[in-house]
Design a protein around this motif. Structure first.
Motif, PDB file in Angstrom:
ATOM      1  N   THR A  41      -2.683  -0.225   7.647  1.00  0.00           N
ATOM      2  CA  THR A  41      -3.630   0.514   8.295  1.00  0.00           C
ATOM      3  C   THR A  41      -3.711  -0.085  10.311  1.00  0.00           C
ATOM      4  N   THR A 101       1.531   9.254   7.211  1.00  0.00           N
ATOM      5  CA  THR A 101       0.598   9.591   8.228  1.00  0.00           C
ATOM      6  C   THR A 101      -0.737   8.778   7.891  1.00  0.00           C
ATOM      7  N   ARG A 158       1.124  -1.128  -0.350  1.00  0.00           N
ATOM      8  CA  ARG A 158       0.040   0.060  -0.256  1.00  0.00           C
ATOM      9  C   ARG A 158       0.779   1.456  -0.135  1.00  0.00           C
ATOM     10  N   TYR A 159       0.194   2.020  -0.597  1.00  0.00           N
ATOM     11  CA  TYR A 159       1.326   3.789  -0.693  1.00  0.00           C
ATOM     12  C   TYR A 159       0.771   4.590  -0.358  1.00  0.00           C
ATOM     13  N   TYR A 160       1.545   4.847   0.723  1.00  0.00           N
ATOM     14  CA  TYR A 160       1.305   6.323   1.592  1.00  0.00           C
ATOM     15  C   TYR A 160       2.820   7.337   1.319  1.00  0.00           C
TER      16      TYR A 160
HETATM   17  P1  FAD Z   1      -6.769  -2.219   2.625  1.00  0.00           P
HETATM   18  O1  FAD Z   1      -6.815  -3.775   2.848  1.00  0.00           O
HETATM   19  O2  FAD Z   1      -6.596  -2.522   1.190  1.00  0.00           O
HETATM   20  O3  FAD Z   1      -8.617  -1.917   3.068  1.00  0.00           O
HETATM   21  C1  FAD Z   1      -9.266  -1.172   1.888  1.00  0.00           C
HETATM   22  C2  FAD Z   1     -10.608  -0.473   2.884  1.00  0.00           C
HETATM   23  O4  FAD Z   1     -11.976  -1.631   2.959  1.00  0.00           O
HETATM   24  C3  FAD Z   1     -10.777  -0.602   3.771  1.00  0.00           C
HETATM   25  O5  FAD Z   1     -11.222   0.854   5.027  1.00  0.00           O
HETATM   26  C4  FAD Z   1     -11.198  -1.864   4.645  1.00  0.00           C
HETATM   27  O6  FAD Z   1     -12.155  -1.559   5.673  1.00  0.00           O
HETATM   28  C5  FAD Z   1     -12.567  -1.912   3.821  1.00  0.00           C
HETATM   29  N1  FAD Z   1     -13.049  -3.243   3.795  1.00  0.00           N
HETATM   30  C6  FAD Z   1     -11.856  -4.468   4.121  1.00  0.00           C
HETATM   31  N2  FAD Z   1     -12.414  -5.564   3.878  1.00  0.00           N
HETATM   32  C7  FAD Z   1     -13.639  -5.724   3.722  1.00  0.00           C
HETATM   33  C8  FAD Z   1     -14.449  -5.856   3.260  1.00  0.00           C
HETATM   34  N3  FAD Z   1     -15.225  -7.739   2.560  1.00  0.00           N
HETATM   35  N4  FAD Z   1     -15.803  -5.518   2.252  1.00  0.00           N
HETATM   36  C9  FAD Z   1     -15.864  -4.380   2.294  1.00  0.00           C
HETATM   37  N5  FAD Z   1     -14.817  -3.452   2.451  1.00  0.00           N
HETATM   38  C10 FAD Z   1     -13.633  -4.178   2.910  1.00  0.00           C
HETATM   39  N6  FAD Z   1      -4.124   6.482   3.308  1.00  0.00           N
HETATM   40  C11 FAD Z   1      -3.697   7.525   3.884  1.00  0.00           C
HETATM   41  O7  FAD Z   1      -3.687   6.766   4.967  1.00  0.00           O
HETATM   42  N7  FAD Z   1      -2.406   8.390   4.363  1.00  0.00           N
HETATM   43  C12 FAD Z   1      -2.025   8.656   3.162  1.00  0.00           C
HETATM   44  O8  FAD Z   1      -1.086   9.645   3.293  1.00  0.00           O
HETATM   45  C13 FAD Z   1      -2.297   8.286   2.187  1.00  0.00           C
HETATM   46  N8  FAD Z   1      -1.281   8.231   0.685  1.00  0.00           N
HETATM   47  C14 FAD Z   1      -1.555   7.458  -0.199  1.00  0.00           C
HETATM   48  C15 FAD Z   1      -1.001   7.877  -1.698  1.00  0.00           C
HETATM   49  C16 FAD Z   1      -1.106   6.870  -2.977  1.00  0.00           C
HETATM   50  C17 FAD Z   1      -0.534   7.216  -3.881  1.00  0.00           C
HETATM   51  C18 FAD Z   1      -1.914   6.498  -2.907  1.00  0.00           C
HETATM   52  C19 FAD Z   1      -2.734   5.262  -4.140  1.00  0.00           C
HETATM   53  C20 FAD Z   1      -2.983   5.857  -1.828  1.00  0.00           C
HETATM   54  C21 FAD Z   1      -2.688   6.372  -0.287  1.00  0.00           C
HETATM   55  N9  FAD Z   1      -3.322   6.333   0.282  1.00  0.00           N
HETATM   56  C22 FAD Z   1      -3.034   6.648   1.609  1.00  0.00           C
HETATM   57  C23 FAD Z   1      -3.895   5.068   1.326  1.00  0.00           C
HETATM   58  C24 FAD Z   1      -3.335   3.693   0.781  1.00  0.00           C
HETATM   59  O9  FAD Z   1      -3.125   3.545   0.440  1.00  0.00           O
HETATM   60  C25 FAD Z   1      -4.169   2.128   1.691  1.00  0.00           C
HETATM   61  O10 FAD Z   1      -5.856   2.761   0.662  1.00  0.00           O
HETATM   62  C26 FAD Z   1      -5.080   2.933   2.573  1.00  0.00           C
HETATM   63  O11 FAD Z   1      -4.595   3.135   3.763  1.00  0.00           O
HETATM   64  C27 FAD Z   1      -6.021   1.033   3.533  1.00  0.00           C
HETATM   65  O12 FAD Z   1      -4.981   0.356   3.198  1.00  0.00           O
HETATM   66  P2  FAD Z   1      -5.324  -0.991   4.301  1.00  0.00           P
HETATM   67  O13 FAD Z   1      -4.176  -1.873   3.891  1.00  0.00           O
HETATM   68  O14 FAD Z   1      -5.503  -0.606   5.163  1.00  0.00           O
HETATM   69  O15 FAD Z   1      -6.913  -1.355   3.078  1.00  0.00           O
END
Ligand code: FAD
Length: 681
Positions: free
Chosen positions: A475, A457, A439-441
């Motif tokens: 996260t 963040t 995942r990117y941040y």
């Molecule tokens: P994931 O596992 O990818 O899940 C995504 C969402 O799906 C979550 O909200 C989760 O609750 C939900 N989910 C899980 N299971 C299910 C299900 N069965 N049905 C439906 N929904 C479900 N994020 C930031 O917080 N800060 C940043 O600075 C930031 N910068 C970014 C920059 C770029 C270029 C990009 C592409 C993304 C950025 N993001 C940022 C977003 C970040 O990359 C992630 O997508 C985000 O943190 C979620 O990742 P995760 O692995 O926690 O969630």
């Protein structure tokens, strides 16, 4: 001169060392081209980069190219491959666009069907792995008269250049004389209809195969491309992967700080500190500082940090139960590719547990397409009937699965009343479940201010839905780590193995790499900047402001242009990110710094957003734009970025007494000149 015994001994030792050096590459994988993601980019089918040769050599008549950034296009390509092979008997190959050269594409046989699954990234750009192909198509390709093709674009309609790459590839091939055998299709992530759009396009492709190309259609059956071979290995054997993020980490002599670090090989970075920035009912936010001193991992302000995930204990437990591998988590196996073009997606030998924890995307929404593929493995005819009904009924699926936020294990166990699905081969699991992606941040530090530290963040989403915990993978991993690192009493929403494979992540480390971004400050610091970053969109803006503060500190005589920050959050007491830092920056930058915060939930009668604050300061904004200010927008792509652009258009139109259309054109030209930059997701 005669050699004495000592000379022979030295020579022998040298010879052994040389042999051992090369053998090490065999053992630890740096020479094995069949393990994707771990090794050099040698193509998915041996070492040739010549597509025509690879197709011939492997007796293939269909190729599915993917231009993929987050893995969706790649996942669609491998799922489509399975269906084309099973339903139509096509001999298919999936191909990463970066793995091939294109100078022989004009000699491709017209018996071959070529699919392009093309994601559009950022401002109408190709994905990293499609850059060279796209360049070839635009600049070098001449005639491609024998190419039979179709294209599916993956995009997001909230972006201005929606599906630009898919459309351009389709049209460009047409203009080069190629023949499309099925219509262009596109999916819209912005509307959340990507899966359904893909299914609708796939139906059109299947119709074309049946009706225009006269292929016979058969029922969907699973034909494995791999075979799992159980191994009698001790799990302590150092060649067995426990989910090490790349094969190099299995080599005890590997210098882990050396790099290069990229999407195939991360740096396992110590996390110096983590802080909870806020906590509310359904959300919290973690600030994490990764220590890169001692490594040659580098970044520049505005880049992205990719964090490599692993799954939570809770999700692993359910998944292992649903797929009937609970008792096998420590068993070791290797994978034999039954098809020479199949890229084994991770290092083997490996344990079942490591595959599930580190390599498969086991939580998250599922698609109807997946349900169709799993029907034949149903534990009973009644369950098969139920699965087929759900797979064929879009509305029922939306009601029973998507809106309930079920992931794959939830759904299988719900359908089977809690019983494991014993007929699903693990080969199917490896081939069908998408593989975990980093995942990117947006980096929230400045490389000038924090030379050896990268800040991120991250907003953590965690909610209980129908008695089921639904939360993001990375996260919640960061949140679990933050709780442990700060010895907090609270219980994490989800629990992770923070020690990592063979304890490699012990003492708070995580695998990361840096992705270069084009989101950059003007090189001349005297140029004014307008920073618009509501929510976590503030992350890179913090980095930019810190950079300007350090520039000023290092050389007080330097002229720093005006810096106007627009930030938005719910309330000043709930989720105001870096609340205590902004006054310090204001002090350091003096009159050149200004900040406006839009609180969306403070006034019960009116929600205030950053757009409202922009309008309130339109005179000042026009003045800054007249002085050549750069505009930066970061955060939510679905609404905020579009609304901000529209608002800035109206502001410009009013300020310059031009039409809204002219103002929109002006913004487009700002984008081309890099004076309007977006970092949205
Ligand atoms: P994931 O596992 O990818 O899940 C995504 C969402 O799906 C979550 O909200 C989760 O609750 C939900 N989910 C899980 N299971 C299910 C299900 N069965 N049905 C439906 N929904 C479900 N994020 C930031 O917080 N800060 C940043 O600075 C930031 N910068 C970014 C920059 C770029 C270029 C990009 C592409 C993304 C950025 N993001 C940022 C977003 C970040 O990359 C992630 O997508 C985000 O943190 C979620 O990742 P995760 O692995 O926690 O969630």
């Amino acid at each position: 001169m005669a050699l004495d015994t000592l000379d022979f001994a030295v020579l022998f030792a040298l010879a052994v060392a040389v042999v051992a050096y090369f053998a090490k590459d065999q053992i630890f994988g740096s020479g094995n081209a069949n393990e994707k993601g771990f090794l050099s980019n040698t193509g998915s089918s041996g070492s040739s980069r010549d597509l025509v040769e690879v197709l011939k050599k492997n007796n293939k008549n269909t190729v599915l190219f993917y231009g993929s950034q987050t893995g969706t296009a790649e996942d669609y390509a491998s799922k489509l491959l399975k269906e084309l092979a099973s339903r139509f008997g096509l001999k298919c190959l999936t191909a990463d666009l970066a793995d091939y050269d294109y100078d022989t594409l004009d000699t491709i046989s017209n018996d071959v069907l070529v699919f392009f699954l093309m994601a559009t990234y950022g401002e109408g750009e190709p994905t990293d792995n499609a850059v060279e192909f796209y360049d070839y198509l635009q600049n070098d390709a001449d005639q491609l008269a024998t190419l039979k093709y179709t294209v599916f674009g993956l995009g997001n309609s909230t972006y201005e250049f929606y599906n630009a790459i898919g459309k351009n590839v389709f049209e460009k091939l047409e203009s080069l004389g190629s023949e499309s055998f099925a219509p262009y299709g596109e999916g819209d992530d912005g509307k959340g209809t990507m899966d359904e759009d893909f299914l609708a396009w796939k139906e059109k492709v299947f119709d074309a195969l049946k009706n225009d190309l006269n292929f016979e259609e058969h029922d969907l059956t699973y034909e494995p491309a791999i075979e799992i071979i159980p191994m009698d290995k001790d799990v302590n054997d150092e060649t067995v992967s426990y989910g090490e993020p790349s094969a190099k980490y299995l080599d005890p002599t590997y210098n882990a700080s050396r790099g290069p670090f990229d999407h195939s090989h991360p740096y396992i970075a110590p996390i110096a500190t983590t802080t909870e920035l806020f906590h509310s009912k359904d959300r919290s936010c973690v600030h994490a500082e990764f220590d890169i001193s001692g490594s040659n991992l580098r970044y520049s302000t505005g880049d992205h940090l990719a964090i490599w995930p692993s799954n939570s204990d809770e999700n692993i437990k359910l998944f292992a139960k649903a797929f009937n591998v609970e008792s096998k988590l420590n068993d070791v196996f290797k994978i034999k590719a039954l098809d020479s073009t199949y890229s084994i997606p991770f290092h083997t030998p490996i344990t079942y547990g490591a595959v599930i924890r580190h390599h498969l995307e086991i939580s998250g929404a599922i698609s109807r397409q997946f349900l169709s593929s799993i029907a034949n493995f149903s534990p009973s005819p009644e369950i098969k009937k139920e699965v087929t009904k759900l797979a064929n009924d879009k509305l029922l699926f939306a009601k029973e699965v998507t809106s309930q936020q079920l992931d794959v294990a939830d759904l299988l166990l719900k359908l089977s009343n809690g019983q494991p699905w014993t007929q699903i081969p693990f080969e199917f699991v490896i081939e069908t479940i998408p593989h975990l992606q980093a995942r990117y941040y947006s980096i929230s530090s400045s490389s000038l201010t924090e030379k050896t530290s990268i800040h991120v963040t991250a907003v953590v989403e965690a909610e209980t839905h129908h008695n089921k915990k639904v939360g993001g993978v990375v996260t919640n991993l960061l949140k679990n780590l933050e709780i442990e690192q700060n010895n907090e009493k609270s219980e994490p929403f989800l629990h992770y193995d923070l020690k990592g494979p063979r304890g490699k992540f012990s003492n708070f480390k995580l695998p990361v790499h840096v992705r270069r971004s084009t989101f950059k400050l003007p090189s001349n610091p005297s140029i004014p900047i307008i920073l618009i970053g509501p929510g976590t969109g503030i992350a890179p803006m913090r980095g930019f402001v810190r950079e300007r503060v350090t520039l000023k500190k290092n050389d007080p005589s330097v002229t720093i242009g005006e810096t106007f920050v627009f930030y938005g959050c719910r309330t000043r007491d709930e989720d105001y990110l870096y609340k205590n830092e902004w006054p310090e920056y204001a002090k350091a930058l003096g009159d050149s710094f200004q900040m406006e915060v839009a609180f969306s939930r403070e006034d019960p009668t009116k929600k205030v957003y950053v757009q409202d604050k922009l309008l309130a300061h339109q005179l000042k904004l026009n003045e800054l734009l007249d002085k050549g200010a750069y505009i930066y927008v970061c955060g939510d792509a679905s609404r905020m970025a579009r609304d901000v652009q529209k608002t800035l258009g109206s502001i410009l139109a009013k300020g310059r007494n031009i039409t809204e259309e002219k103002a929109a054109e002006l913004i487009r030209s700002f984008k081309v000149q890099n004076r309007y930059q977006e970092d949205v997701w």
